[in-house]
Design a protein around this motif. Structure first.
Motif, PDB file in Angstrom:
ATOM      1  N   VAL A  39       0.865  -1.180   0.000  1.00  0.00           N
ATOM      2  CA  VAL A  39       0.000   0.000   0.000  1.00  0.00           C
ATOM      3  C   VAL A  39       0.900   1.228   0.000  1.00  0.00           C
ATOM      4  O   VAL A  39       1.332   1.729   1.045  1.00  0.00           O
ATOM      5  CB  VAL A  39      -0.947  -0.001   1.224  1.00  0.00           C
ATOM      6  N   ASP A  40       1.192   1.678  -1.210  1.00  0.00           N
ATOM      7  CA  ASP A  40       2.162   2.744  -1.433  1.00  0.00           C
ATOM      8  C   ASP A  40       1.700   3.520  -2.668  1.00  0.00           C
ATOM      9  O   ASP A  40       0.857   3.044  -3.442  1.00  0.00           O
ATOM     10  CB  ASP A  40       3.551   2.131  -1.635  1.00  0.00           C
ATOM     11  N   GLY A  41       2.228   4.698  -2.907  1.00  0.00           N
ATOM     12  CA  GLY A  41       1.890   5.449  -4.109  1.00  0.00           C
ATOM     13  C   GLY A  41       0.398   5.735  -4.204  1.00  0.00           C
ATOM     14  O   GLY A  41      -0.226   6.217  -3.248  1.00  0.00           O
ATOM     15  N   TRP A  42      -0.191   5.455  -5.380  1.00  0.00           N
ATOM     16  CA  TRP A  42      -1.613   5.766  -5.589  1.00  0.00           C
ATOM     17  C   TRP A  42      -2.523   4.967  -4.648  1.00  0.00           C
ATOM     18  O   TRP A  42      -3.643   5.399  -4.347  1.00  0.00           O
ATOM     19  CB  TRP A  42      -2.022   5.526  -7.041  1.00  0.00           C
ATOM     20  N   LEU A  43      -2.058   3.812  -4.158  1.00  0.00           N
ATOM     21  CA  LEU A  43      -2.883   3.020  -3.251  1.00  0.00           C
ATOM     22  C   LEU A  43      -3.147   3.777  -1.953  1.00  0.00           C
ATOM     23  O   LEU A  43      -4.241   3.697  -1.381  1.00  0.00           O
ATOM     24  CB  LEU A  43      -2.216   1.670  -2.941  1.00  0.00           C
ATOM     25  N   LEU A  44      -2.146   4.548  -1.491  1.00  0.00           N
ATOM     26  CA  LEU A  44      -2.342   5.367  -0.297  1.00  0.00           C
ATOM     27  C   LEU A  44      -3.382   6.455  -0.548  1.00  0.00           C
ATOM     28  O   LEU A  44      -4.233   6.732   0.301  1.00  0.00           O
ATOM     29  CB  LEU A  44      -1.015   5.997   0.122  1.00  0.00           C
ATOM     30  N   LYS A  45      -3.334   7.077  -1.740  1.00  0.00           N
ATOM     31  CA  LYS A  45      -4.303   8.121  -2.084  1.00  0.00           C
ATOM     32  C   LYS A  45      -5.712   7.545  -2.163  1.00  0.00           C
ATOM     33  O   LYS A  45      -6.679   8.154  -1.701  1.00  0.00           O
ATOM     34  CB  LYS A  45      -3.927   8.780  -3.418  1.00  0.00           C
ATOM     35  N   PHE A  46      -5.823   6.350  -2.764  1.00  0.00           N
ATOM     36  CA  PHE A  46      -7.131   5.694  -2.864  1.00  0.00           C
ATOM     37  C   PHE A  46      -7.679   5.374  -1.469  1.00  0.00           C
ATOM     38  O   PHE A  46      -8.858   5.578  -1.188  1.00  0.00           O
ATOM     39  CB  PHE A  46      -7.016   4.398  -3.681  1.00  0.00           C
ATOM     40  N   ASP A  47      -6.796   4.883  -0.580  1.00  0.00           N
ATOM     41  CA  ASP A  47      -7.239   4.561   0.783  1.00  0.00           C
ATOM     42  C   ASP A  47      -7.786   5.802   1.489  1.00  0.00           C
ATOM     43  O   ASP A  47      -8.807   5.732   2.198  1.00  0.00           O
ATOM     44  CB  ASP A  47      -6.078   3.977   1.595  1.00  0.00           C
ATOM     45  N   ALA A  48      -7.130   6.933   1.283  1.00  0.00           N
ATOM     46  CA  ALA A  48      -7.579   8.178   1.918  1.00  0.00           C
ATOM     47  C   ALA A  48      -8.942   8.591   1.363  1.00  0.00           C
ATOM     48  O   ALA A  48      -9.821   9.036   2.121  1.00  0.00           O
ATOM     49  CB  ALA A  48      -6.548   9.281   1.694  1.00  0.00           C
ATOM     50  N   GLU A  49      -9.126   8.442   0.056  1.00  0.00           N
ATOM     51  CA  GLU A  49     -10.396   8.811  -0.559  1.00  0.00           C
ATOM     52  C   GLU A  49     -11.526   7.908  -0.072  1.00  0.00           C
ATOM     53  O   GLU A  49     -12.610   8.373   0.284  1.00  0.00           O
ATOM     54  CB  GLU A  49     -10.276   8.730  -2.082  1.00  0.00           C
ATOM     55  N   LEU A  50     -11.257   6.598  -0.036  1.00  0.00           N
ATOM     56  CA  LEU A  50     -12.288   5.663   0.426  1.00  0.00           C
ATOM     57  C   LEU A  50     -12.597   5.849   1.909  1.00  0.00           C
ATOM     58  O   LEU A  50     -13.745   5.713   2.336  1.00  0.00           O
ATOM     59  CB  LEU A  50     -11.858   4.219   0.156  1.00  0.00           C
ATOM     60  N   ARG A  51     -11.544   6.206   2.660  1.00  0.00           N
ATOM     61  CA  ARG A  51     -11.759   6.441   4.098  1.00  0.00           C
ATOM     62  C   ARG A  51     -12.688   7.628   4.308  1.00  0.00           C
ATOM     63  O   ARG A  51     -13.520   7.640   5.228  1.00  0.00           O
ATOM     64  CB  ARG A  51     -10.421   6.670   4.798  1.00  0.00           C
ATOM     65  N   SER A  52     -12.576   8.626   3.437  1.00  0.00           N
ATOM     66  CA  SER A  52     -13.459   9.800   3.543  1.00  0.00           C
ATOM     67  C   SER A  52     -14.912   9.427   3.246  1.00  0.00           C
ATOM     68  O   SER A  52     -15.833  10.146   3.638  1.00  0.00           O
ATOM     69  CB  SER A  52     -12.997  10.895   2.581  1.00  0.00           C
ATOM     70  N   LEU A  53     -15.110   8.311   2.543  1.00  0.00           N
ATOM     71  CA  LEU A  53     -16.456   7.818   2.246  1.00  0.00           C
ATOM     72  C   LEU A  53     -16.934   6.800   3.279  1.00  0.00           C
ATOM     73  O   LEU A  53     -18.007   6.220   3.142  1.00  0.00           O
ATOM     74  CB  LEU A  53     -16.480   7.163   0.854  1.00  0.00           C
ATOM     75  N   GLY A  54     -16.117   6.568   4.302  1.00  0.00           N
ATOM     76  CA  GLY A  54     -16.475   5.615   5.353  1.00  0.00           C
ATOM     77  C   GLY A  54     -16.125   4.177   5.020  1.00  0.00           C
ATOM     78  O   GLY A  54     -16.666   3.250   5.618  1.00  0.00           O
ATOM     79  N   ILE A  55     -15.200   3.979   4.060  1.00  0.00           N
ATOM     80  CA  ILE A  55     -14.826   2.626   3.631  1.00  0.00           C
ATOM     81  C   ILE A  55     -13.364   2.390   3.965  1.00  0.00           C
ATOM     82  O   ILE A  55     -12.482   3.150   3.548  1.00  0.00           O
ATOM     83  CB  ILE A  55     -15.042   2.451   2.108  1.00  0.00           C
ATOM     84  N   VAL A  56     -13.106   1.343   4.734  1.00  0.00           N
ATOM     85  CA  VAL A  56     -11.733   0.991   5.083  1.00  0.00           C
ATOM     86  C   VAL A  56     -11.534  -0.495   4.842  1.00  0.00           C
ATOM     87  O   VAL A  56     -12.490  -1.277   4.899  1.00  0.00           O
ATOM     88  CB  VAL A  56     -11.413   1.328   6.560  1.00  0.00           C
ATOM     89  N   PRO A  57     -10.303  -0.932   4.570  1.00  0.00           N
ATOM     90  CA  PRO A  57     -10.058  -2.377   4.387  1.00  0.00           C
ATOM     91  C   PRO A  57     -10.399  -3.134   5.656  1.00  0.00           C
ATOM     92  O   PRO A  57     -10.281  -2.598   6.772  1.00  0.00           O
ATOM     93  CB  PRO A  57      -8.561  -2.453   4.076  1.00  0.00           C
TER      94      PRO A  57
END
Length: 545
Positions: free
Chosen positions: A451-469
């Protein structure tokens, strides 16, 4: 006629025996046809006795005369015997009327005592016995008396026969059906695999598909499924799902029990292709909103969600491996989205023309298995494909070729219906003005499974939507073996659907290699998740340190 055939068969047997005694040296070479005739007559004799259920209208007419206390012929009595459980909605069935049934009971006992109860009479009584529609037939005293009469009647017929016939042997084998625990022992024998076919018993004993006996049998069978340990259940799963073939009225109950037991096991996140395909064939896709009620009619929501996750994982693996188009497989995107697969309530693959018309075996098998779950992509290059993933109230749209951004839409206000058979690339799936966000896959991660590069950005975006792994251990994606699960065990679990060989040279400073017997998209994806890399020049061999 059956009596005449029996007499003729007996006469033939006596003649053959007499000839054998008188001419022991000559043998029976000249009587081959006669022996064949004897065997043929014996077979025909047994077949003649397999009676069909008496027609309903004739039963009703005989019952009408019986209730009016008119004189009955032997045939009419047999029709009455067969109609004891008949309900004409106007009067009580004979089995529910003490006065009427007592007359039947006296007639049956009289015939037994005179040895005048024929096999067809006995079959007619069986028809009423197995056809009784009460939920708890044992609570009906008349039904219990009928059960005793049938057992006594069979004993009388068997003792009066000149020879034991095939139907008698079959009924004797299942005499417990005419006892207080009817069906229990039979169910145990079926579950233990000692009995696999009940068609002969059904035909002989006049057991209908809707009989109370089947309810008892399947009550025992389904309960036994939940008594199996995880390993025993997984091993016996193919034969467990086949139990529904004994009576197709219970296919849904058997499938429901197997899915629920699978959910209760430690294998729940390991997709069962057998259960998934059978459920898809019988209930349709659990991801189709119009089909959800069909699924939830038979299984609870968590069980349904388990199967939805199976479809999601398989869709992702096929999308990023099989449907990669002209680009190389983007392992980082596959790794990323598999982390959320267990939260996906819906996935839809939208295939370009190349994938839709590819005649290679992998594509043909994929389209066949997923019939009704695929859409066509128009308005773009023929090699391009898309996948729509729903997590919570959000759609995430990815495209097969690298260089395409991921589009995010609110599911309840999305500018397209993902269930449509044809979806347009730019006017439906790629609408930047209607999307909540458009996420490019940059910068590249240092490793595909990190989880590096764009994957970190995607995680932040999904977290803002209430979605986490999901937390480690709560899903099946595990790129590294844990302390409690060896790599060998993980390989066995992930590659159980294919043949493979493994070579562990790590103790010598070498690599751990896995060689697949054949190319398989699911197996490749599983190996990549476990940290293996494909060997150059050997497409079916993977390695890791």
């Amino acid at each position: 006629m059956s009596g005449a055939l029996s007499s003729l068969a007996a006469a033939i047997s006596v003649g053959l025996q007499r000839h054998c005694e008188q001419s022991p040296d000559s043998g029976l070479a000249g009587f081959t046809s006669l022996r064949r005739a004897n065997a043929d007559l014996a077979q025909r004799f047994d077949q003649v006795e397999k009676a069909l259920p008496p027609p309903l209208e004739k039963r009703r007419e005989a019952l009408r005369k019986f209730k009016q206390e008119q004189s009955l012929t032997s045939l009419e009595w047999r029709l009455v015997f067969a109609g004891l459980a008949d309900d004409d909605k106007k009067t009580l069935p004979v089995l529910n009327d003490d006065q009427l049934f007592s007359r039947v009971h006296r007639e049956v006992i009289g015939r037994i005592e005179r040895q005048a109860l024929s096999r067809r009479d006995w079959l007619a009584l069986c028809f009423s016995y197995f056809g009784y529609d009460g939920d708890k037939p044992d609570d009906n005293r008349n039904w219990c008396t009928l059960r005793e009469d049938i057992d006594r009647g069979f004993k009388s017929i068997r003792e009066g026969a000149s020879r034991e016939k095939e139907w008698m042997r079959i009924v004797e084998q299942h005499r417990e059906l005419f006892g207080a625990q009817a069906g229990t022992r039979l169910a145990e024998q079926i579950f233990e695999g000692r009995i696999r076919d009940l068609s002969a018993l059904q035909a002989i004993a006049q057991i209908s598909e809707s009989s109370w006996l089947w309810r008892r049998i399947f009550t025992v069978l389904l309960s036994r499924i939940f008594h199996l340990g995880d390993e025993a259940f997984l091993k016996r799963l193919p034969e467990m799902v086949q139990l529904g073939q004994l009576n197709t009225l219970y296919v849904n109950e058997v499938l429901s029990a197997c899915l629920t037991r699978y959910y209760d096991s430690r294998y729940r996140e390991q997709s069962s292709s057998l259960l998934k395909q059978l459920a898809l064939d019988h209930w349709g896709s659990p991801q189709m909103r119009s089909k959800q009620n069909a699924w939830l009619k038979y299984v609870k929501q968590p069980v349904c969600a388990m199967v939805v996750a199976w479809f999601a994982k398989e869709d992702l693996e096929h999308f990023f491996n099989l449907l990669k188009g002209e680009a190389e497989v983007d392992q980082a995107r596959l790794f990323y989205w598999l982390r959320f697969a267990n939260q996906m309530s819906y996935t839809r693959i939208v295939m370009g023309l190349d994938a839709l018309h590819d005649r290679s075996s992998d594509f043909v098998e994929f389209r066949t298995k997923n019939k009704g779950r695929l859409s066509q992509l128009t308005g773009g290059p023929s090699h391009n494909n898309a996948v729509v993933m729903q997590i919570g109230n959000y759609f995430f749209v990815e495209f097969s070729g690298t260089g395409n951004a991921c589009y995010i839409y609110r599911a309840d206000t999305a500018p397209f219906n993902p269930d449509k058979g044809v979806l347009h690339l730019t006017t439906e799936l790629k609408q930047q003005h209607a999307a909540l966000n458009r996420l490019p896959h940059t910068p590249r991660p240092s490793r595909p499974n990190l989880v590096d590069g764009w994957l970190l950005k995607f995680d932040a975006e999904l977290r803002s939507l209430g979605i986490v792994p999901q937390l480690p251990g709560s899903h099946s994606v595990s790129p590294k073996p844990t302390a409690t699960t060896s790599l060998k065990t993980q390989l066995a679990e992930q590659l159980q659907h294919v043949k493979y060989r493994e070579f562990d040279n790590r103790s010598k400073g070498g690599a751990y290699k896995v060689q697949l017997a054949q190319d398989d998209a699911r197996a490749r994806a599983a190996l990549l998740r476990l940290g293996f890399k494909p060997m150059k020049g050997e497409p079916l061999t993977f390695w890791r340190n």
